[in-house]
Design an enzyme around this catalytic site. Sequence first.
Site, PDB file in Angstrom:
ATOM      1  N   SER A 266       0.827  -1.209   0.000  1.00  0.00           N
ATOM      2  CA  SER A 266       0.000   0.000   0.000  1.00  0.00           C
ATOM      3  C   SER A 266       0.860   1.257   0.000  1.00  0.00           C
ATOM      4  O   SER A 266       2.063   1.211   0.259  1.00  0.00           O
ATOM      5  CB  SER A 266      -0.894   0.010   1.238  1.00  0.00           C
ATOM      6  OG  SER A 266      -0.101   0.296   2.367  1.00  0.00           O
ATOM      7  N   LYS A 267       0.175   2.351  -0.261  1.00  0.00           N
ATOM      8  CA  LYS A 267       0.814   3.661  -0.257  1.00  0.00           C
ATOM      9  C   LYS A 267       1.480   3.914   1.100  1.00  0.00           C
ATOM     10  O   LYS A 267       2.539   4.503   1.184  1.00  0.00           O
ATOM     11  CB  LYS A 267      -0.275   4.699  -0.521  1.00  0.00           C
ATOM     12  CG  LYS A 267       0.212   6.047  -0.903  1.00  0.00           C
ATOM     13  CD  LYS A 267      -0.915   6.873  -1.470  1.00  0.00           C
ATOM     14  CE  LYS A 267      -1.673   7.585  -0.363  1.00  0.00           C
ATOM     15  NZ  LYS A 267      -2.780   8.422  -0.852  1.00  0.00           N
ATOM     16  N   ARG A 268       0.825   3.421   2.138  1.00  0.00           N
ATOM     17  CA  ARG A 268       1.364   3.640   3.480  1.00  0.00           C
ATOM     18  C   ARG A 268       2.732   2.967   3.652  1.00  0.00           C
ATOM     19  O   ARG A 268       3.616   3.481   4.306  1.00  0.00           O
ATOM     20  CB  ARG A 268       0.377   3.146   4.545  1.00  0.00           C
ATOM     21  CG  ARG A 268       0.463   3.975   5.797  1.00  0.00           C
ATOM     22  CD  ARG A 268      -0.713   3.786   6.742  1.00  0.00           C
ATOM     23  NE  ARG A 268      -2.006   3.793   6.088  1.00  0.00           N
ATOM     24  CZ  ARG A 268      -2.932   2.837   6.257  1.00  0.00           C
ATOM     25  NH1 ARG A 268      -2.693   1.811   7.032  1.00  0.00           N
ATOM     26  NH2 ARG A 268      -4.097   2.925   5.642  1.00  0.00           N
ATOM     27  N   SER A 270       4.927   2.592   1.417  1.00  0.00           N
ATOM     28  CA  SER A 270       5.896   3.433   0.721  1.00  0.00           C
ATOM     29  C   SER A 270       6.284   4.624   1.595  1.00  0.00           C
ATOM     30  O   SER A 270       7.459   4.942   1.760  1.00  0.00           O
ATOM     31  CB  SER A 270       5.274   3.894  -0.601  1.00  0.00           C
ATOM     32  OG  SER A 270       5.846   5.076  -1.033  1.00  0.00           O
ATOM     33  N   GLN A 271       5.277   5.258   2.187  1.00  0.00           N
ATOM     34  CA  GLN A 271       5.515   6.442   3.012  1.00  0.00           C
ATOM     35  C   GLN A 271       6.310   6.081   4.269  1.00  0.00           C
ATOM     36  O   GLN A 271       7.220   6.791   4.665  1.00  0.00           O
ATOM     37  CB  GLN A 271       4.200   7.101   3.431  1.00  0.00           C
ATOM     38  CG  GLN A 271       3.353   7.601   2.281  1.00  0.00           C
ATOM     39  CD  GLN A 271       4.012   8.708   1.494  1.00  0.00           C
ATOM     40  OE1 GLN A 271       4.903   8.481   0.692  1.00  0.00           O
ATOM     41  NE2 GLN A 271       3.586   9.946   1.717  1.00  0.00           N
TER      42      GLN A 271
END
Length: 513
Positions: A266-268, A270-271
């Site tokens: 998920s994007k999370r 990556s962050q």
Amino acid sequence: MMDREVRVRFAPSPTGPLHIGGVRTALYNYLFARKHGGKFIVRIEDTDQQRWVPGAEEYIFESLDWLGIVPDESPKSGGSFAPYRQSERRATYSDYTDKLVQSGKAYIAFDTPEEIENMKGVMEQEGAVKPQYNSLMRTRMRNSLTLPPEEVDDLIARGVPHVVRIKMPVKHDIRFKDLIRGSVVVHSSTLDDKVLLKSDGMPTYHLANVVDDHLMNISHVIRGEEWLPSAPLHVYMYECFGWEETMPEFAHLPLILKPDGKGKLSKRDSQKHGFPIFPLEWKDAESGELLLGFREEGYFPDSTLNFLAFLGWNPGDEREIFSLDDLIREFSLERITKGGARFDVEKSRWFNEQYLRMRNTAELAEFIKNYALADSMECDSEKAEKVAELMRERVTFPSELYFHAKYFFTPPEAYDEKVVRKRWSEELAPIFLDYAGKLKDQSEIDPETAKQLLSETAESHEMGMGKLMQLLRVSVTGESGGPDLMEIISLLGPKEVSYRIESAVASYKQSEE
Ligand code: GLU
């Protein structure tokens, strides 16, 4: 060879930046098309006006362009099945729902969202588990199956909002073969009566997707696993339209999992971990959030493609380095894995390192020159090529060829403290200054002579070379690691090195006081 002309499509919705999973879908479609001498089509599925995000379509094309995945037909390049943007095809779709309504395969429904929710509540009270608008519920709702035809006509004439829903048969086995998953059988009673045409006259994804795949003569639908639950509906729609003969074959690609293999990437992730999962950087217009991109992080397009190809596919042997042409030659749907593919950040870095090492020196030197220029440092081609040669085995990204090698351009501003603490002692000062003095007499020096000179200096002070090397490196570069020190000395030139050694000794002495 396939009997039918291979025509595959990548059909993204421009609802935000294209995730790396989407790029992989595009890549597999592209490889499949090229392998079979077919066509790769990009179709923009932008019928959901609410979720449309400005810039997202441009982002899709820029990403494909960066990677060299070139569509044969697309909204940009055109083609004989244009338009390729669904919003520009909106007039087409209602003809198809009209046909389905006429043949009794679909119906018109007038229910408001509140009415649907109420009915769900009633049915739950009656003991239904997760009621949905299906063959059971539709008999109790306001639709063209339950209302007299005159009332239906009247409601439509008065402009009462309505949708068209598929009429799922009560008892029907929907069967199809997925090229990756094998045979799939789904009983119609588990499926709901999905909306095909919305009250604003726009088609839903299901309708537009199936109609366009048919009209564009798509031979294979290769897409992410998240669309597998929609496939039975799509297959059933082909039946309803009487398009079974030309129905595409389906291949649903495995999910891309988090680095630890637990759950969907998920994007999370990556962050949180600071690695990119988007091909290009993307700044969210509303939140201002910046999402990292492979391109901006310093990944090469060819290494990114190679890495992506291996997220769910492998050639069946140990080989790992594949150019786009190699991939086209070797790719097959049979070798796609069924299980999820773990996103391995270390592997993506490894691929980039391999591709960086394969690049010729002049190309790497160009990167160095550009970074130096932007940093207001002087760097001619000869120097850049030498730095490139010394650094190429030691870095992952082109920017590091410069930023991990800044001591080639400017004297160190600080010295690795750990090394200084461990290695420096007052008695070394005369040895270092002696070496500096000898270097100063030379106008240039090759690595062998620099070493020879150091060894002679050490010997004359009855000191082992081993005791000097690490601190000498720190004195010249500021850092404890790097390429061969004698090569560095030779490249920097004896005068510069001599000056750096003197400054370092002065600084060590000063910090002692
Ligand atoms: N528009 C869908 C998406 O955004 C396409 C799914 C499909 O390929 O059928 O992924």
